[in-house]
Design a protein around this motif. Structure first.
Motif, PDB file in Angstrom:
ATOM      1  N   HIS A   1     -14.360 -21.917  62.071  1.00 55.10           N
ATOM      2  CA  HIS A   1     -15.553 -21.022  61.123  1.00 55.10           C
ATOM      3  C   HIS A   1     -15.517 -21.711  59.527  1.00 55.10           C
ATOM      4  CE1 HIS A   1     -17.423 -18.715  64.291  1.00 55.10           C
ATOM      5  NE2 HIS A   1     -16.352 -18.288  64.652  1.00 55.10           N
ATOM      6  N   GLY A   2     -14.460 -21.522  59.132  1.00 54.35           N
ATOM      7  CA  GLY A   2     -14.490 -22.043  57.746  1.00 54.35           C
ATOM      8  C   GLY A   2     -14.521 -23.486  57.425  1.00 54.35           C
ATOM      9  N   ILE A   3     -14.178 -24.423  58.260  1.00 61.18           N
ATOM     10  CA  ILE A   3     -14.645 -25.692  58.247  1.00 61.18           C
ATOM     11  C   ILE A   3     -16.031 -26.051  58.517  1.00 61.18           C
ATOM     12  CG2 ILE A   3     -14.236 -28.063  59.267  1.00 61.18           C
ATOM     13  CD1 ILE A   3     -11.026 -27.033  59.905  1.00 61.18           C
ATOM     14  N   SER A   4     -16.488 -25.292  59.610  1.00 60.94           N
ATOM     15  CA  SER A   4     -17.828 -25.260  59.849  1.00 60.94           C
ATOM     16  C   SER A   4     -18.856 -24.829  58.658  1.00 60.94           C
ATOM     17  CB  SER A   4     -18.262 -24.378  61.085  1.00 60.94           C
ATOM     18  OG  SER A   4     -17.478 -24.871  62.097  1.00 60.94           O
ATOM     19  N   ILE A   5     -18.505 -23.731  57.905  1.00 57.99           N
ATOM     20  CA  ILE A   5     -19.236 -23.295  56.805  1.00 57.99           C
ATOM     21  C   ILE A   5     -19.224 -24.325  55.634  1.00 57.99           C
ATOM     22  CG2 ILE A   5     -19.149 -21.674  55.068  1.00 57.99           C
ATOM     23  CD1 ILE A   5     -18.116 -19.643  56.961  1.00 57.99           C
ATOM     24  N   THR A   6     -18.016 -24.984  55.442  1.00 54.07           N
ATOM     25  CA  THR A   6     -17.788 -26.187  54.488  1.00 54.07           C
ATOM     26  C   THR A   6     -18.703 -27.369  54.856  1.00 54.07           C
ATOM     27  OG1 THR A   6     -15.684 -25.299  54.074  1.00 54.07           O
ATOM     28  CG2 THR A   6     -16.295 -27.523  53.312  1.00 54.07           C
ATOM     29  N   ILE A   7     -18.696 -27.914  56.145  1.00 52.86           N
ATOM     30  CA  ILE A   7     -19.255 -28.798  56.465  1.00 52.86           C
ATOM     31  C   ILE A   7     -21.047 -28.406  56.437  1.00 52.86           C
ATOM     32  CG2 ILE A   7     -20.104 -30.224  58.419  1.00 52.86           C
ATOM     33  CD1 ILE A   7     -17.376 -30.175  59.548  1.00 52.86           C
ATOM     34  N   LEU A   8     -21.278 -27.567  56.758  1.00 51.07           N
ATOM     35  CA  LEU A   8     -23.075 -27.073  56.651  1.00 51.07           C
ATOM     36  C   LEU A   8     -23.366 -27.152  55.225  1.00 51.07           C
ATOM     37  CD1 LEU A   8     -23.287 -24.356  59.493  1.00 51.07           C
ATOM     38  CD2 LEU A   8     -24.221 -26.592  59.588  1.00 51.07           C
ATOM     39  N   LEU A   9     -22.463 -26.514  54.370  1.00 50.90           N
ATOM     40  CA  LEU A   9     -22.637 -26.534  53.025  1.00 50.90           C
ATOM     41  C   LEU A   9     -22.901 -27.987  52.403  1.00 50.90           C
ATOM     42  CD1 LEU A   9     -20.357 -23.861  51.491  1.00 50.90           C
ATOM     43  CD2 LEU A   9     -22.897 -23.791  51.260  1.00 50.90           C
TER      44      LEU A   9
END
Length: 468
Positions: A194-202
């Protein structure tokens, strides 16, 4: 005025200290044991609601103490009742029923603690009260301190109708087992994904927001979609750590996650409508920013999301519950109800169907114009159409797999884990890496010494002006 407030605060502190001192004298000086009772001394629990014992033709509950060695009917100098449900703060409250054929057994220790035994189904009924019970590997036990539980007699009008001993306890702190694969996947790998996904979406949102030439209507919609996906990822991330939330947080996080998904599909349908409508216009000219159109699309997307979210919340609070839960010890608002989920599900299906219509209609229009010549603006619009189609497939498949992962089966969790791991990288590929004009503008913004001035001309004119 200051002295008046100070005097009031001192009186309140004094009253609290006197109350604690009175409880201290009653508890220790007289040698009596504090027993936490859920209802008043003359009441018992009937369908998890406090009711007078005489009205239900039942006896009031009286505690029976069990010694530390496991022997029943231990003698104590005396006891007194502390009435009320436990104060669990951020922990969850769980009900425990103790009747003759249950695997759960409750034992009230002489010091006022509550011991909970969980037996194996193959164990003997009285094995939990042997003197060497703590040495048994097949029987688990946990001691609840005073204030972390309440006990009472419980009677149900349906199901198991004979009286049982009831306890409402605060959930114990689970020990972390770093050697357990399932624990690592749920508490380590899943949050990391989830943390990596949030970073990528940012990163995707920043790419479309920072570069001036990408801040057209399509770019603003993509940025908004990534923001909705980020909110959903944050809500799912917070739902992982269940020990840090109370019953109210269950409802807020679940509604926030579902509303973010619904908002994503509304904005995706807005993108499909814009592409579908633009292809049918004779004169096509894409501006870098179109604030007026974005405001109209925002009114449609956010307004529809707000209306359906309000309707779903209203359905959960007022239509999902048939019997009022007044004085009930078990909170039934932990998660959103079936009717609320049905409102969100039907809404998402309708919006997905609308987006599919825009895709099919636009695809048929392009198929009938295979031999037509297009300018650079039309080519960019066709590229946006392909991006819309890929996003529609990705988000729809992710939503369907999320619905499947709700099945109460252990293996379904890994489907949800896979979605959180691959959805954001695919969004990055579809919206940034696959778009040649986006990668070109990003390279020019990062490698060029002069700042981009494409806000007045658009990325097509910028590309023509700087092409070899």
């Amino acid at each position: 005025m200051f002295y008046y407030k100070l005097t009031t605060i001192l009186l309140i502190v004094l009253l609290v200290l006197c109350r604690n001192c009175r409880s201290f004298r009653s508890d220790y000086n007289n040698g009596s044991v504090r027993v936490n009772k859920c209802c008043e001394p003359n009441e018992i629990l009937v369908d998890l609601r406090c009711a007078n014992a005489n009205e239900s033709n039942q006896e009031v509950w009286s505690p029976i103490f069990t010694g530390f060695d496991g022997k029943a009917n231990a003698q104590v100098p005396g006891f007194w009742f502390a009435v009320g449900i436990p104060q669990c703060s951020q922990k969850q409250m769980w009900p425990i029923y103790y009747y003759p054929t249950s695997r759960d057994r409750l034992a009230l220790l002489p010091d006022g603690r509550l011991r909970h035994y969980i037996q194996n189904s193959d164990d003997d009924d009285n094995a939990a009260f042997d003197s060497d019970v703590e040495k048994s590997e097949e029987t688990m036990l946990y001691d609840y301190a005073q204030g972390q539980y309440c006990m009472d007699r419980a009677v149900a009008t349906k199901g198991i109708t004979y009286p049982s001993e009831f306890a409402m306890v605060c959930s114990p702190e689970k020990e972390s087992n770093w050697k357990d694969t399932d624990f690592l996947l749920r508490k380590v790998v899943n949050p990391v994904c989830h943390g990596i996904s949030i970073t990528i979406l940012l990163v995707v949102g920043i790419c479309y927001f920072v570069v001036p030439s990408l801040r057209d209507l399509v770019g603003n919609i993509i940025t908004t979609i990534t923001c909705c996906l980020i909110v959903g990822q944050v809500a799912n991330l917070m739902r992982i750590f269940t020990e840090f939330r109370n019953h109210f947080n269950f409802l807020i996080l679940d509604i926030l996650a579902e509303v973010s998904v619904m908002a994503t599909f509304f904005w995706l349908s807005s993108l499909g409508y814009f592409i579908w409508k633009t292809f049918r216009q004779r004169n096509v000219f894409l501006r870098v920013t179109d604030g007026k159109k974005y405001c109209w699309y925002s009114f449609y997307a956010w307004g529809s999301t707000l209306c359906m979210a309000s309707l779903g919340t209203f359905a959960h609070l007022f239509l999902d519950i048939n019997i009022p839960k007044k004085n009930s010890l078990v909170d039934e608002h932990e998660t959103i109800g079936v009717l609320c989920l049905l409102v969100f599900f039907v809404t998402n299906c309708i919006v997905i169907g609308l987006s599919i219509y825009f895709y099919v209609s636009t695809q048929n229009y392009l198929s009938n114009r295979l031999n037509a010549s297009y300018g650079r603006i039309h080519h960019k619009l066709k590229s946006n159409f392909i991006m819309f189609a890929l996003l529609l497939i990705l988000l729809t498949v992710s939503y369907v797999l999320t619905l499947i992962s709700w099945i109460e089966y252990e293996g379904m969790f890994y489907i949800n884990l896979a979605i959180s791991a691959i959805q954001a990288p695919l969004v990055l590929y579809i919206c940034v890496l696959r778009q040649k004009h986006v990668t070109y503008l990003l390279q020019k913004a990062c490698c060029s010494k002069q700042p981009l001035s494409g806000a007045d001309w658009g990325d097509e004119m910028t590309y023509i002006n700087t092409a070899h």
